[in-house]
Design a protein around this motif. Structure first.
Motif, PDB file in Angstrom:
ATOM      1  N   LYS A  21       2.127   4.433   1.419  1.00 29.97           N
ATOM      2  CA  LYS A  21       2.156   4.954   2.780  1.00 29.97           C
ATOM      3  C   LYS A  21       1.569   6.360   2.783  1.00 29.97           C
ATOM      4  CE  LYS A  21       5.173   1.636   4.237  1.00 29.97           C
ATOM      5  NZ  LYS A  21       4.539   0.406   3.825  1.00 29.97           N
ATOM      6  N   LYS A  22       0.579   6.593   3.593  1.00 33.30           N
ATOM      7  CA  LYS A  22       0.022   7.942   3.645  1.00 33.30           C
ATOM      8  C   LYS A  22      -0.137   8.400   5.093  1.00 33.30           C
ATOM      9  CE  LYS A  22      -4.792   6.512   3.327  1.00 33.30           C
ATOM     10  NZ  LYS A  22      -5.191   5.282   2.750  1.00 33.30           N
ATOM     11  N   GLY A  81     -27.092   2.772  20.928  1.00 34.50           N
ATOM     12  CA  GLY A  81     -26.419   3.790  21.728  1.00 34.50           C
ATOM     13  C   GLY A  81     -27.423   4.795  22.270  1.00 34.50           C
ATOM     14  N   GLN A  90     -16.643  -1.663   3.638  1.00 33.00           N
ATOM     15  CA  GLN A  90     -17.470  -2.796   3.192  1.00 33.00           C
ATOM     16  C   GLN A  90     -18.962  -2.488   3.265  1.00 33.00           C
ATOM     17  OE1 GLN A  90     -17.070  -6.655   4.919  1.00 33.00           O
ATOM     18  NE2 GLN A  90     -15.081  -6.947   3.949  1.00 33.00           N
ATOM     19  N   ASN A  91     -19.684  -2.862   2.316  1.00 31.95           N
ATOM     20  CA  ASN A  91     -21.085  -2.567   2.035  1.00 31.95           C
ATOM     21  C   ASN A  91     -21.554  -1.150   2.378  1.00 31.95           C
ATOM     22  OD1 ASN A  91     -20.662  -3.654   4.542  1.00 31.95           O
ATOM     23  ND2 ASN A  91     -22.242  -5.182   4.445  1.00 31.95           N
ATOM     24  N   GLN A 140       0.829  -1.193   0.000  1.00 34.35           N
ATOM     25  CA  GLN A 140       0.000   0.000   0.000  1.00 34.35           C
ATOM     26  C   GLN A 140       0.865   1.246   0.000  1.00 34.35           C
ATOM     27  OE1 GLN A 140      -2.415  -0.412   3.456  1.00 34.35           O
ATOM     28  NE2 GLN A 140      -3.963  -1.614   2.393  1.00 34.35           N
ATOM     29  N   ILE A 142      -5.561  13.089  12.240  1.00 30.56           N
ATOM     30  CA  ILE A 142      -4.863  14.168  12.940  1.00 30.56           C
ATOM     31  C   ILE A 142      -5.780  15.378  13.073  1.00 30.56           C
ATOM     32  CG2 ILE A 142      -2.913  15.756  12.826  1.00 30.56           C
ATOM     33  CD1 ILE A 142      -1.401  13.499  11.350  1.00 30.56           C
ATOM     34  N   MET A 194     -26.178   0.059  15.565  1.00 31.65           N
ATOM     35  CA  MET A 194     -25.428   0.380  16.771  1.00 31.65           C
ATOM     36  C   MET A 194     -25.764   1.783  17.272  1.00 31.65           C
ATOM     37  SD  MET A 194     -23.868  -2.209  17.656  1.00 31.65           S
ATOM     38  CE  MET A 194     -22.454  -1.974  18.712  1.00 31.65           C
ATOM     39  N   PRO A 211      -2.051   9.844   8.098  1.00 35.54           N
ATOM     40  CA  PRO A 211      -3.478   9.792   8.436  1.00 35.54           C
ATOM     41  C   PRO A 211      -4.042  11.188   8.716  1.00 35.54           C
ATOM     42  CG  PRO A 211      -2.157   9.042  10.283  1.00 35.54           C
ATOM     43  CD  PRO A 211      -1.210   9.317   9.176  1.00 35.54           C
TER      44      PRO A 211
END
Ligand code: HEM
Ligand SMILES: [Cu+2]
Lengths: 644, 99
Positions: free
Chosen positions: B6-7, B80, B68-69, B4, B13, B76, B9
């Motif tokens: 490298k990036k 909560g 994913q999907n 991958q 931050i 959730m 984040p």
């Protein structure tokens, strides 16, 4: 602060404790140095992210805590054996019942079960590790250091003495000055981080990492119980986190949330505590239900009777567990209407619990039972737990609870559910999965001996306590009146029986290590679920190839079709996480920060906290992508393990 | 091995700094400002809502079609809210009723 304020002085029993700690620590350091094992300890254990090893560390720590909590219990029982005995004084007795309760629930029951979940759940769903292996290691070390912080209180600074429930205003700064109560608050807070993280980790693992084809309603029942439990953890633990933080701020920074002065609301603590506390008792019982279900199905050699009803009753119990908390303080004076509402919800919870009992009986009905030690624990659990549950319903009737509350009747109730439920399950689970962890079974003869000692001891200890409660003996007293002598004496005898049972259990670990036959296949008990499809010892990647799941009891199907988790034609390199020392270091720093906060040494606390944040930054920019296990390596490992 | 790119984040931050700023702002409002109690409560409630939003967007991948999907975890979130409601309404019911 002078040294004699820092160390606890003046108690012969505690001096003995100090000597024991120094001796054991020196012995461990000596052995590690002598056998040059420091590197091994660091590489294989302290930096591991392997869920199986982390699980083993959880269970070892939990056994140590069971020993500590058990020693507390025996001291209390000695003090209560005779009227006017001066074995422990008031203060010491208060400290011991506080640490006993806290250690047993937070540092024994939960970690023991989480340890079993760690080892078993990924294997049961065909996964190669947790969803977040790094976080898993972090969770363990947070629990470990939390437990350490709480446990050192008895030699350094003094133990908390306001009960495991720590009701305010007693636990507040005004009435419990000094570091004792801070140990409770910060020890629980520290280990709570790990529990919450484990809850999330397990939930994601179960929802996202199941073997191809495994639908939710085809998961083994222990995995289901873990999923439901992680759900309760995720929603209940934040309440504890907040309550602990509020009390910490009260005590250390002088706010007035739970104080008597300054418009504080001491009852709010009880309210918040039990909003977490009742779900908590289900956090430690649902996995136990899961373990018993697995054990019963395996040794009754049948599919679990009413699998779907079992799952739905667990979900219902989880939902209801958030709606009954007031039954712990009916006598606080909320009023008849409030009490009635919670009386009804409490009795409702008994219904799904009853459903589960009938399902276990249904599984046993007309089956050919194999009486192994794990099965004996499961069989002893059913009637014992029913006694605990029925007396729970009695306590749940608000009007009657005005009589029972805080008497030995209550003490007997919760020991019947917690020991016959959780502790029996821990023993059953450990013995059942032991060959998967250590490549040999525990000796059956000593296993059965420890079972009978423990179970008989348990009933002798706690059955009389129901009657002591009805005779009016309150809980948390350090001196009994002569009218309660006989039953208390019997109870103390039983307690030593349990102690003996535990000793035999521990001896059996050593004895079996020396004498038991090593496993040849991974399938020690003719199992039904996927964990038994792996070879033993389980290779660190668990499954060479993931099986495709077609139904419940996946391994039964696989055995029928002669399939295995080593299909040479489908081998591919396996992506695995690297070991890392970061979680250990990060939590060690947080431990030191918490320790400083216990004594309210602010500068030092902040200094260590900065260290923690630095570790978090290090982690955030970490580019460790893990490694791959190559096909050749998998082939040689599997062939060797399977004797091909 | 998927190598991958490298990036940094960035999102994390920014989210981290923003949440620190919001927290500091809340502390200042409560302890340092001369506003009336009603205003203080309004402001810190508002800050709390913004804070929650930042957590959901920056850290919890709530709007990330590539995950994913790609659906919002309403399930959730719903639970909560139910738990929060139990805590608040339940406490009021227990602690206020009859007094
Ligand atoms: C049939 C289900 C149950 C019912 C109806 C029930 C009911 C109750 C009630 C009403 C009380 C409060 C009594 C009082 O303080 O006067 C209580 C206390 C307690 N229960 Fe249960 N219970 C049940 C199951 C369990 C289970 C499964 C566990 C844990 C494994 C458990 C653990 C406890 C504990 C630890 C306490 C006492 C806490 C303390 O005050 O220190 N109960 N139960
Ligand atoms: Cu309860």
């Amino acid at each position: 602060m002078s040294l004699d304020e820092f160390f606890v002085t003046g108690e012969p029993l505690i001096y003995a404790g100090m000597v024991a700690i120094v001796l054991v620590t020196s012995a461990i350091i000596f052995l590690l140095t002598y056998f040059k094992k420091w590197g091994w300890l660091w590489r294989e254990w302290l930096t591991t992210v392997d869920h199986k090893k982390i699980g083993i560390m959880y269970i070892l720590s939990a056994l140590a805590m069971l020993f500590r909590g058990g020693a507390d219990a025996l001291m209390m029982r000695v003090q209560l054996a005779f009227p006017d005995l001066n074995f422990l004084n008031t203060q010491h007795y208060n400290e011991i019942f506080t640490t006993h309760g806290t250690v047993m629930i937070i540092f024994m029951a939960m970690p023991f079960l989480i340890g079993l979940m760690n080892i078993v759940v990924p294997l049961q769903i065909g996964a190669r590790d947790f969803a977040f292996p790094y976080v898993n290691a972090l969770s363990f070390w947070s629990f470990f250091f939390g437990a350490l912080l709480f446990n050192i209180s008895f030699v350094i600074g003094g133990s908390p003495d306001a009960g495991w429930t720590s009701y305010t205003p007693l636990a507040g700064a005004a009435m419990s000055p000094g570091p004792g109560q801070n140990f409770y608050l910060l020890g629980l807070q520290l280990s709570g981080i790990g529990t919450l993280a484990t809850g999330i980790n397990l939930m994601v693992t179960i929802l996202k990492m199941r073997a191809p084809g495994m639908k939710l309603f085809q998961m083994p029942i222990f995995t289901w119980s873990t999923l439901v439990t992680s759900f309760i953890i995720i929603f209940a633990f934040p309440i504890l986190t907040v309550a602990l933080a509020l009390m910490t701020i009260d005590r250390i920074f002088g706010s007035q949330f739970f104080t008597l002065t300054g418009e504080g609301l001491p009852m709010m603590w009880a309210n918040l505590f039990w909003m977490w506390g009742h779900p908590e008792v289900y956090i430690v019982i649902l996995p136990a239900f899961g373990i018993f279900s697995e054990v019963i199905a395996t040794f009754a050699k049948k599919q679990l009777f009413g699998y779907k009803a079992m799952v739905w009753s667990m979900i219902l119990i989880a939902a209801l567990s958030f709606l009954v908390w007031v039954h712990h303080f009916f006598t606080m004076g909320a009023g008849a209407f409030v009490n009635s509402v919670f009386s009804v919800s409490t009795m409702l919870i008994a219904v799904p619990t009853g459903v589960k009992i009938f399902n276990w009986l249904g599984t046993l009905y007309k089956s050919k039972i194999q009486f192994t030690t794990p099965m004996l624990w499961a069989l002893a659990f059913i009637p014992s737990f029913v006694i605990g549950g029925v007396t729970g319903v009695m306590l749940g009737m608000a009007a009657a609870d005005y009589q029972f509350h805080n008497s030995y009747f209550l003490v007997a109730h919760f020991h019947y559910v917690l020991i016959a439920g959780t502790v029996f399950a821990c023993f059953a689970g450990l013995e059942y999965w032991y060959p998967k962890m250590f490549n040999h079974k525990l000796n059956e003869k000593f296993g059965k001996l420890s079972f009978w000692l423990f179970v008989i001891g348990f009933h002798v200890t706690f059955f009389p306590q129901y009657f002591l409660g009805l005779d009016g003996m309150p809980r948390r007293i350090f001196d009994i009146g002569p009218e309660w002598f006989t039953l208390n004496f019997i109870s103390t005898i039983g307690a030593f029986g349990m102690g003996l049972g535990f000793a035999v259990f521990v001896f059996n670990i050593y004895y079996s290590y020396r004498t038991s036959q090593r496993e040849t296949t991974g399938d020690s008990w003719d199992g039904r679920t996927l964990e038994w499809a792996t070879p033993t010892p389980v290779p660190h990647y668990n499954f060479a190839t993931q099986p495709t799941i077609r139904g419940l009891d996946a391994f039964v199907e696989m055995k029928k079709h002669n399939e295995s988790t080593f299909d040479e034609s489908k081998l591919e390199p396996i992506h695995m996480p690297n070991n890392t020392g970061q979680p250990f270091i990060m939590m060690a720093l947080l431990f030191m920060s918490s320790f400083a906060l216990v004594f309210e040494w602010m500068t030092l606390a902040i200094l260590f906290l900065v260290g923690v944040i630095v570790m978090m930054v290090v982690r955030s920019f970490d580019e460790d992508e893990g490694h791959h296990v190559e096909v050749e390596e998998i082939k040689t490992t599997e062939r060797q393990l399977r004797g091909l | 091995m998927s190598n991958q790119v490298k990036k940094v984040p960035t999102q994390h931050i920014v989210g981290f700094v923003l949440s620190l700023v919001l927290t500091a702002l809340a502390v200042w409002t409560a302890l340092g400002s001369d506003l009336s109690t009603a205003w203080i409560i309004t402001i810190i409630m508002l800050l709390a809502v913004i804070q929650a939003g930042i957590q959901l967007v920056m850290f919890m991948h709530i709007v990330e079609p590539e995950s994913q999907n790609g659906h919002v975890p309403w399930n959730m979130i719903f639970h909560g809210f139910v738990t929060a409601a139990i805590v608040v309404v339940g406490s009021l019911f227990v602690m206020v009723y009859g007094f």
